[in-house]
Motif scaffolding. Sequence first.
Motif, short mmCIF file in Angstrom:
data_model
loop_
_atom_site.label_atom_id
_atom_site.label_comp_id
_atom_site.label_asym_id
_atom_site.label_seq_id
_atom_site.Cartn_x
_atom_site.Cartn_y
_atom_site.Cartn_z
N GLU A 184 0.78 -1.20 0.11
CA GLU A 184 0.07 0.01 -0.21
C GLU A 184 0.93 1.26 0.02
O GLU A 184 0.38 2.34 0.46
N TYR A 210 -2.89 -8.38 1.16
CA TYR A 210 -2.81 -7.72 2.43
C TYR A 210 -1.63 -8.66 3.23
O TYR A 210 -2.10 -9.60 3.98
N ARG A 252 -0.09 -5.84 9.10
CA ARG A 252 -1.00 -5.25 9.48
C ARG A 252 -0.54 -3.96 10.08
O ARG A 252 -0.15 -3.39 11.18
N PHE A 308 -7.20 1.74 3.91
CA PHE A 308 -6.79 0.46 3.38
C PHE A 308 -7.78 -0.37 2.81
O PHE A 308 -7.72 -1.00 1.50
N HIS A 352 -7.90 -1.85 -1.02
CA HIS A 352 -7.97 -3.08 -1.44
C HIS A 352 -9.37 -3.18 -2.00
O HIS A 352 -9.48 -4.40 -2.88
N CYS A 368 -8.59 -9.31 -3.09
CA CYS A 368 -7.65 -8.98 -2.22
C CYS A 368 -7.36 -10.35 -1.42
O CYS A 368 -8.00 -10.92 -0.88
N LEU A 396 -10.52 -9.20 8.39
CA LEU A 396 -10.70 -8.06 7.24
C LEU A 396 -12.24 -8.06 7.01
O LEU A 396 -12.54 -7.24 6.47
#
Length: 347
Positions: free
Chosen positions: A82, A104, A107, A127, A131, A137, A148
């Motif tokens: 990211e 992902y 964290r 985020f 995503h 993702c 998530l």
Amino acid sequence: MKSVLFVTDAWYPQINGVVRTLEYTARELERRGVRVEFMTPKGFRTIPCPTYPEIRLSLTTRRRVRQVLRDFGCEHVHIATEGPLGLLAASVCNRDRLPFTTSYHTRFPEYVAARLPIPTTPFYAWFRRFHNSGSGCMVATSLLEESLHKRKFKNLMRWARGVDTDLFTPHEGSVFPVELPRPIFLNVGRVAVEKNIKAFLDLELPGSKVVVGDGPQLASLKKAYPDVLFTGAMNGENLARHYSGADVFVFPSRTDTFGLVLLEALACGTPVAAYPVMGPVDVIGKSDGGVLSGDLKEAALQAIKISRKTCRQVALEQSWSKCTDQFLANIQAADGVHSAAKSRKAA
């Protein structure tokens, strides 16, 4: 699938789970005849990331990123981070209606919260937008997927991790000094506050503690714990020999999404002691390769009793080939989602 472009802000000289995952996946893809290209900070002017100087932040523009994407001409774009490159690549893909997926790995909101009194909610909102803008993702574990999903991340796909069992294999003999008292409790990874290494170093354990790795907390921890052996960063066979020479691998992190080092230790025959949190729960689970407990000291002392052959067997069940099968299935499914959405908009 004939060609894949990986976009990542994490790349060498960094040594971490993101880099290793992309490296091994690319190797497996190429073995299957897939052309693999990379867009990394090495192709751009960069500046060091605050508090993480070895992480380089790319200074570029959307126009430049679009041109690089066109030059590579890959069928699918997978964005692994990211950071600046990941954000710009996603923006270009969305504007030009190019199929892309994300993964992902880190964290990051929890990493920031470990350093500064900042709530995680704004970071998760950012985020989530990033995503959810792609067609899928990818996440490494069921616990991360569940976490998530509760935060309204969409199109989540499982992409597990593997281990190179040819490189990470039991070695005879010990690389540690003869005078180092046994048992030896080892930790490998980035020496940073979010890794919770201090929790390991504060344990009252017999024998010796060894930390392999580099990072912003290294100098302060070396000063605070003079009886601990800090070796610095390692890789390759030398790292495998350190895993093999230890009696227990202690993993105190509570923020990792997976923890490739867990599989590397197991592949070298070294049992694991960790907290029952995301990462260790998925890697160790109900296997006999380690002990998970809220009492890390008790977990470390119990793990000594585990057979090294058992640990090796647990790791042999994890292969990068299987992980790459998952990755390919995911991007093919994501491309189908992208094509369907494009058709609906055209209609």
